[in-house]
Scaffold this active site. Structure first.
Site, PDB file in Angstrom:
ATOM      1  N   PRO A   2       0.972  -1.384   0.100  1.00 45.05           N
ATOM      2  CA  PRO A   2      -0.251   0.058  -0.002  1.00 45.05           C
ATOM      3  C   PRO A   2       0.836   1.280  -0.092  1.00 45.05           C
ATOM      4  O   PRO A   2       1.859   1.352   0.840  1.00 45.05           O
ATOM      5  CB  PRO A   2      -0.716  -0.101   1.271  1.00 45.05           C
ATOM      6  CG  PRO A   2      -0.871  -1.452   1.764  1.00 45.05           C
ATOM      7  CD  PRO A   2       0.437  -1.875   1.133  1.00 45.05           C
ATOM      8  N   GLU A   3       0.508   2.245  -0.941  1.00 41.97           N
ATOM      9  CA  GLU A   3       1.123   3.432  -0.960  1.00 41.97           C
ATOM     10  C   GLU A   3       0.399   4.601  -0.510  1.00 41.97           C
ATOM     11  O   GLU A   3      -0.660   4.180  -0.158  1.00 41.97           O
ATOM     12  CB  GLU A   3       1.839   3.528  -2.306  1.00 41.97           C
ATOM     13  CG  GLU A   3       2.779   2.349  -2.910  1.00 41.97           C
ATOM     14  CD  GLU A   3       3.362   2.593  -4.143  1.00 41.97           C
ATOM     15  OE1 GLU A   3       3.907   3.725  -4.511  1.00 41.97           O
ATOM     16  OE2 GLU A   3       3.851   1.413  -4.696  1.00 41.97           O
ATOM     17  N   LYS A  60       3.034   7.106   4.433  1.00 40.98           N
ATOM     18  CA  LYS A  60       2.300   5.483   4.581  1.00 40.98           C
ATOM     19  C   LYS A  60       1.840   5.258   6.084  1.00 40.98           C
ATOM     20  O   LYS A  60       1.385   4.340   6.353  1.00 40.98           O
ATOM     21  CB  LYS A  60       3.012   4.450   4.154  1.00 40.98           C
ATOM     22  CG  LYS A  60       3.573   4.582   2.636  1.00 40.98           C
ATOM     23  CD  LYS A  60       4.594   3.424   2.481  1.00 40.98           C
ATOM     24  CE  LYS A  60       5.344   3.626   0.893  1.00 40.98           C
ATOM     25  NZ  LYS A  60       6.240   2.570   0.668  1.00 40.98           N
ATOM     26  N   ARG A 126       0.493 -11.056   5.895  1.00 33.08           N
ATOM     27  CA  ARG A 126       2.085 -11.285   6.045  1.00 33.08           C
ATOM     28  C   ARG A 126       2.805 -10.894   7.313  1.00 33.08           C
ATOM     29  O   ARG A 126       3.968 -11.014   7.534  1.00 33.08           O
ATOM     30  CB  ARG A 126       2.740 -10.942   4.674  1.00 33.08           C
ATOM     31  CG  ARG A 126       2.119 -11.541   3.545  1.00 33.08           C
ATOM     32  CD  ARG A 126       3.102 -11.059   2.389  1.00 33.08           C
ATOM     33  NE  ARG A 126       4.493 -11.364   2.422  1.00 33.08           N
ATOM     34  CZ  ARG A 126       5.310 -10.687   1.485  1.00 33.08           C
ATOM     35  NH1 ARG A 126       5.001 -10.169   0.432  1.00 33.08           N
ATOM     36  NH2 ARG A 126       6.716 -11.159   1.700  1.00 33.08           N
ATOM     37  N   ASN A 187       6.900   1.839  -4.904  1.00 35.33           N
ATOM     38  CA  ASN A 187       7.483   1.241  -6.141  1.00 35.33           C
ATOM     39  C   ASN A 187       6.810   1.886  -7.122  1.00 35.33           C
ATOM     40  O   ASN A 187       7.403   2.129  -8.334  1.00 35.33           O
ATOM     41  CB  ASN A 187       7.425  -0.166  -5.922  1.00 35.33           C
ATOM     42  CG  ASN A 187       8.789  -0.818  -6.868  1.00 35.33           C
ATOM     43  OD1 ASN A 187       9.891   0.115  -6.985  1.00 35.33           O
ATOM     44  ND2 ASN A 187       8.609  -1.863  -7.754  1.00 35.33           N
TER      45      ASN A 187
END
Length: 296
Positions: A2-3, A60, A126, A187
């Site tokens: 997530p950005e 973020k 994760r 990214n």
């Protein structure tokens, strides 16, 4: 991962639906990886009964400002997400988290029940997200205070940006990803900024001219604001964005732009970078190194 636009979407959702409500119950996993200080029953006791006063964000990072001078800071990591029971999530990431028929959702690490029978969950398959408490103003927490400028909240003046970029002898892609330089850039945003600016991701920041740095700042603020404007809904991103065409890597076909120009990939700063060689020519030093490698 997530950005900035995804995190702002979550912040707006919590701001619109939860501010002014009181926390009636908390369920927190006893997970010392996700929770960096209080966790489990200790966190449940600490938060229960407090009123949610505001929701903030920088880069973020985002946080809940609660009554009694307490903040709950959160970071999504690679796969974190906020869910409200019964509401469909709109985002480009495809993570198998069912919030329609099963509650709490799979991978829930933290859940709040609020007045009005509202239920909110933080999921993280994760376990790379982070949740922590902080007493006082969230802006004073080192996690927040060390961050650089936010392209949406407080973009720098052009002269300040150009001076900062000119001092860095590192690839421009790596610099854009540095959260202490530009908070919230990940990214795909960095790649999009450089594609739209027609700059190779490996070009050293200190070699960029004024025209290039001007374009980078314009694209950085423009892309972030556009993504925020459409609430991080990727199908509403402009059709000429690299974003739409970069994801077919490794799916049996070589990714390309609609014009037919090929999208290539290179590792910069440990991250896979997508770029279009015909529009983003490699800097001379990179060409020289490649030629020397080919000669070997």
């Amino acid at each position: 991962m997530p950005e900035l636009p995804d995190v702002e979407r979550a912040r707006r959702l919590l701001q619109a639906r939860c501010v002014g409500k009181r926390i009636t119950k908390v369920t927190a996993a006893d997970d010392s990886i996700v929770f960096t200080n209080e966790r489990g029953s200790e966190l449940e006791t600490l938060l229960s009964g407090r009123k949610l006063l505001d929701v903030g964000r920088r880069g973020k990072q985002f946080w809940l400002t609660l009554s009694g001078g307490l903040c709950l800071l959160m970071h999504f990591g690679m796969t974190g997400e906020i869910h409200i029971q019964g509401e469909k999530q709109n985002h480009y990431r495809k993570i198998d988290v069912d919030v329609g028929t099963v509650w709490p959702p799979r991978f829930t690490k933290f859940e709040m029940e609020l007045t009005g029978k509202m239920r909110v969950a933080f999921t993280d398959p994760r376990r790379l997200g982070r949740i922590r408490t902080f007493v006082g103003d969230a802006a004073d927490c080192p996690t927040i205070s060390k961050l650089g400028f936010d392209p949406v909240l407080d973009p720098p003046e052009l002269s300040v940006f150009q001076e900062a970029v000119g001092k860095r002898r590192m690839p421009i892609k790596s610099l854009l990803l540095c959260q202490e330089f530009s908070a919230g850039v990940g990214n795909w945003i960095a790649d999009e900024v450089l594609y739209q600016s027609r700059i190779h991701p490996q070009q050293l920041a200190c070699t960029l001219n004024e025209q290039q740095t001007t374009m980078i700042l314009q694209q950085l603020t423009g892309i972030c604001n556009k993504a925020v404007e459409v609430n991080a809904e990727s199908k509403l991103f402009p059709e000429d964005w690299l974003f739409h065409y970069r994801w077919s890597k490794g799916k049996g076909r070589h990714p390309a732009m609609p014009s037919g120009l090929r999208i290539e990939f290179v590792t910069v700063g440990g991250r896979t970078s997508a770029f279009v060689p015909d529009l983003q020519p490699a800097p001379e030093i990179t060409k020289k190194r490649k030629a020397e490698k080919d000669d070997d």
